[in-house]
Design a protein around this motif. Sequence first.
Motif, PDB file in Angstrom:
ATOM      1  N   THR A  86       0.828  -1.205   0.000  1.00 18.52           N
ATOM      2  CA  THR A  86       0.000   0.000   0.000  1.00 18.52           C
ATOM      3  C   THR A  86       0.860   1.253   0.000  1.00 18.52           C
ATOM      4  O   THR A  86       0.581   2.219  -0.716  1.00 18.52           O
ATOM      5  CB  THR A  86      -0.933   0.032   1.228  1.00 18.52           C
ATOM      6  OG1 THR A  86      -1.829  -1.079   1.171  1.00 18.52           O
ATOM      7  CG2 THR A  86      -1.748   1.323   1.265  1.00 18.52           C
ATOM      8  N   THR A 133      -5.407   1.546  -5.431  1.00 20.88           N
ATOM      9  CA  THR A 133      -4.543   0.643  -4.664  1.00 20.88           C
ATOM     10  C   THR A 133      -4.851   0.676  -3.170  1.00 20.88           C
ATOM     11  O   THR A 133      -4.476  -0.245  -2.434  1.00 20.88           O
ATOM     12  CB  THR A 133      -3.051   0.994  -4.848  1.00 20.88           C
ATOM     13  OG1 THR A 133      -2.809   2.328  -4.384  1.00 20.88           O
ATOM     14  CG2 THR A 133      -2.639   0.875  -6.307  1.00 20.88           C
ATOM     15  N   VAL A 135      -7.926   0.771  -1.887  1.00 17.96           N
ATOM     16  CA  VAL A 135      -9.240   0.180  -1.591  1.00 17.96           C
ATOM     17  C   VAL A 135      -9.058  -1.035  -0.691  1.00 17.96           C
ATOM     18  O   VAL A 135      -8.177  -1.873  -0.921  1.00 17.96           O
ATOM     19  CB  VAL A 135      -9.953  -0.239  -2.895  1.00 17.96           C
ATOM     20  CG1 VAL A 135     -11.188  -1.095  -2.592  1.00 17.96           C
ATOM     21  CG2 VAL A 135     -10.351   1.001  -3.686  1.00 17.96           C
ATOM     22  N   THR A 136      -9.863  -1.130   0.354  1.00 22.20           N
ATOM     23  CA  THR A 136      -9.755  -2.255   1.286  1.00 22.20           C
ATOM     24  C   THR A 136     -11.125  -2.819   1.649  1.00 22.20           C
ATOM     25  O   THR A 136     -12.099  -2.076   1.742  1.00 22.20           O
ATOM     26  CB  THR A 136      -9.017  -1.840   2.568  1.00 22.20           C
ATOM     27  OG1 THR A 136      -8.951  -2.951   3.454  1.00 22.20           O
ATOM     28  CG2 THR A 136      -9.719  -0.687   3.274  1.00 22.20           C
ATOM     29  N   ASP A 137     -11.179  -4.129   1.815  1.00 23.28           N
ATOM     30  CA  ASP A 137     -12.394  -4.801   2.274  1.00 23.28           C
ATOM     31  C   ASP A 137     -12.303  -5.164   3.747  1.00 23.28           C
ATOM     32  O   ASP A 137     -13.231  -5.740   4.310  1.00 23.28           O
ATOM     33  CB  ASP A 137     -12.613  -6.106   1.482  1.00 23.28           C
ATOM     34  CG  ASP A 137     -12.927  -5.842   0.018  1.00 23.28           C
ATOM     35  OD1 ASP A 137     -13.446  -4.753  -0.281  1.00 23.28           O
ATOM     36  OD2 ASP A 137     -12.631  -6.725  -0.810  1.00 23.28           O
ATOM     37  N   LYS A 266      -4.464  -9.619   0.444  1.00 21.25           N
ATOM     38  CA  LYS A 266      -5.466  -8.832  -0.252  1.00 21.25           C
ATOM     39  C   LYS A 266      -6.539  -9.777  -0.782  1.00 21.25           C
ATOM     40  O   LYS A 266      -6.221 -10.846  -1.313  1.00 21.25           O
ATOM     41  CB  LYS A 266      -4.858  -8.028  -1.406  1.00 21.25           C
ATOM     42  CG  LYS A 266      -4.018  -6.835  -0.946  1.00 21.25           C
ATOM     43  CD  LYS A 266      -3.577  -5.982  -2.115  1.00 21.25           C
ATOM     44  CE  LYS A 266      -2.746  -4.791  -1.657  1.00 21.25           C
ATOM     45  NZ  LYS A 266      -3.545  -3.798  -0.906  1.00 21.25           N
ATOM     46  N   ARG A 269     -11.125  -8.961  -4.586  1.00 20.47           N
ATOM     47  CA  ARG A 269     -11.590  -7.632  -5.002  1.00 20.47           C
ATOM     48  C   ARG A 269     -10.479  -6.600  -4.831  1.00 20.47           C
ATOM     49  O   ARG A 269     -10.261  -5.751  -5.716  1.00 20.47           O
ATOM     50  CB  ARG A 269     -12.812  -7.230  -4.176  1.00 20.47           C
ATOM     51  CG  ARG A 269     -13.333  -5.814  -4.468  1.00 20.47           C
ATOM     52  CD  ARG A 269     -14.637  -5.569  -3.718  1.00 20.47           C
ATOM     53  NE  ARG A 269     -15.084  -4.203  -3.868  1.00 20.47           N
ATOM     54  CZ  ARG A 269     -14.759  -3.203  -3.046  1.00 20.47           C
ATOM     55  NH1 ARG A 269     -13.954  -3.449  -2.006  1.00 20.47           N
ATOM     56  NH2 ARG A 269     -15.224  -1.989  -3.239  1.00 20.47           N
ATOM     57  N   GLU A 270      -9.757  -6.668  -3.723  1.00 17.88           N
ATOM     58  CA  GLU A 270      -8.653  -5.742  -3.493  1.00 17.88           C
ATOM     59  C   GLU A 270      -7.556  -5.928  -4.539  1.00 17.88           C
ATOM     60  O   GLU A 270      -6.951  -4.945  -4.993  1.00 17.88           O
ATOM     61  CB  GLU A 270      -8.069  -5.960  -2.094  1.00 17.88           C
ATOM     62  CG  GLU A 270      -8.971  -5.491  -0.966  1.00 17.88           C
ATOM     63  CD  GLU A 270      -8.442  -5.877   0.402  1.00 17.88           C
ATOM     64  OE1 GLU A 270      -8.706  -5.152   1.369  1.00 17.88           O
ATOM     65  OE2 GLU A 270      -7.753  -6.922   0.497  1.00 17.88           O
ATOM     66  N   TYR A 273      -8.493  -4.160  -7.764  1.00 12.76           N
ATOM     67  CA  TYR A 273      -8.288  -2.718  -7.659  1.00 12.76           C
ATOM     68  C   TYR A 273      -6.802  -2.367  -7.644  1.00 12.76           C
ATOM     69  O   TYR A 273      -6.372  -1.360  -8.215  1.00 12.76           O
ATOM     70  CB  TYR A 273      -8.968  -2.179  -6.399  1.00 12.76           C
ATOM     71  CG  TYR A 273     -10.450  -1.931  -6.558  1.00 12.76           C
ATOM     72  CD1 TYR A 273     -10.909  -0.871  -7.343  1.00 12.76           C
ATOM     73  CD2 TYR A 273     -11.392  -2.740  -5.938  1.00 12.76           C
ATOM     74  CE1 TYR A 273     -12.275  -0.626  -7.504  1.00 12.76           C
ATOM     75  CE2 TYR A 273     -12.761  -2.510  -6.085  1.00 12.76           C
ATOM     76  CZ  TYR A 273     -13.190  -1.450  -6.872  1.00 12.76           C
ATOM     77  OH  TYR A 273     -14.524  -1.215  -7.032  1.00 12.76           O
ATOM     78  N   THR A 274      -5.999  -3.205  -6.983  1.00 16.10           N
ATOM     79  CA  THR A 274      -4.560  -2.958  -6.921  1.00 16.10           C
ATOM     80  C   THR A 274      -3.923  -3.044  -8.298  1.00 16.10           C
ATOM     81  O   THR A 274      -3.126  -2.187  -8.689  1.00 16.10           O
ATOM     82  CB  THR A 274      -3.879  -3.969  -5.965  1.00 16.10           C
ATOM     83  OG1 THR A 274      -4.383  -3.775  -4.639  1.00 16.10           O
ATOM     84  CG2 THR A 274      -2.372  -3.777  -5.961  1.00 16.10           C
TER      85      THR A 274
END
Length: 291
Positions: A86, A133, A135-137, A266, A269-270, A273-274
Amino acid sequence: MNYLIGLIPALGWGIMPLLATKAGGSEKNQIFGIGAGASIIGILAFIITKPSVSWQAFIFSMVCGAIWSTAQIGQFISFKRMGVSTTVPLSTVFQLVGNSIIGTLWLGEWQGAKALTIGFGALVIVVIGALLTSVTDKNGEEAGKITVGNVLFLLVTTIGYWVYSVFPNVFNKINLGAHSSEGIFLPEVLGILLGALLYLIFTGELKTFKDKEQYLNIIPGLSWGIAAFAYIFAGRGLGTNTAFVLTQLNVIIATFGGILILHEHKSPREMKYTVAGIICIIVGSVLTIFA
């Protein structure tokens, strides 16, 4: 051959965060290791190339290296707070945006409507990449790692990188005597070591010299030093713009190295986005050279 040399900075700067994280220790151990390892490379390079450098340029370069160390300390702290996968993309974007704005406002780069449109359009793309990058769940404690406070801390400490990046242009504006790129490399890395030592002194942490991590972190310092020295020849052989674009591959190495080697988890989904964010950062970086 020039392109192979051009890949060395990307590789060295990309694996440095991974090696430093594996070596462990605090940011104090890590910044000392970077300074010591890079200084070893600087001394060897100086002995081999026997470059020219005036005492004015030597001192000025040391000061710039010390300022750079403040930014690297912030990055090491951020590795622990947010993770390498990150921190590195965010730091890259902060550096690119800051350097571009300074170049436009102070150094007179990106002149004309076309250049400004392309340049700031590219910055929008890299900012979008940074957002993707991050974005987090995750929930709870894990989600707390990517906070406004942590991001702002990284941004503020990045100022040291901005100062370091513009100092070659200062050389062109003021008379600092005879010097070469190889000549100012040694004082730069000695400045990093000086900055590290000052940090240990002012934080009252000289006891870290008893830590084995203090010396294990010399290994990532060697990696950084080799990459930095190779960048001199990459820029000379390929041109600054092409060499800069190649260095941006370090984002890919550090980000996915953090996930695969450091096991920074990650979700699917993460990851999507990454990957999208890294692509945006690379594309935006490439576009800036056409501005």
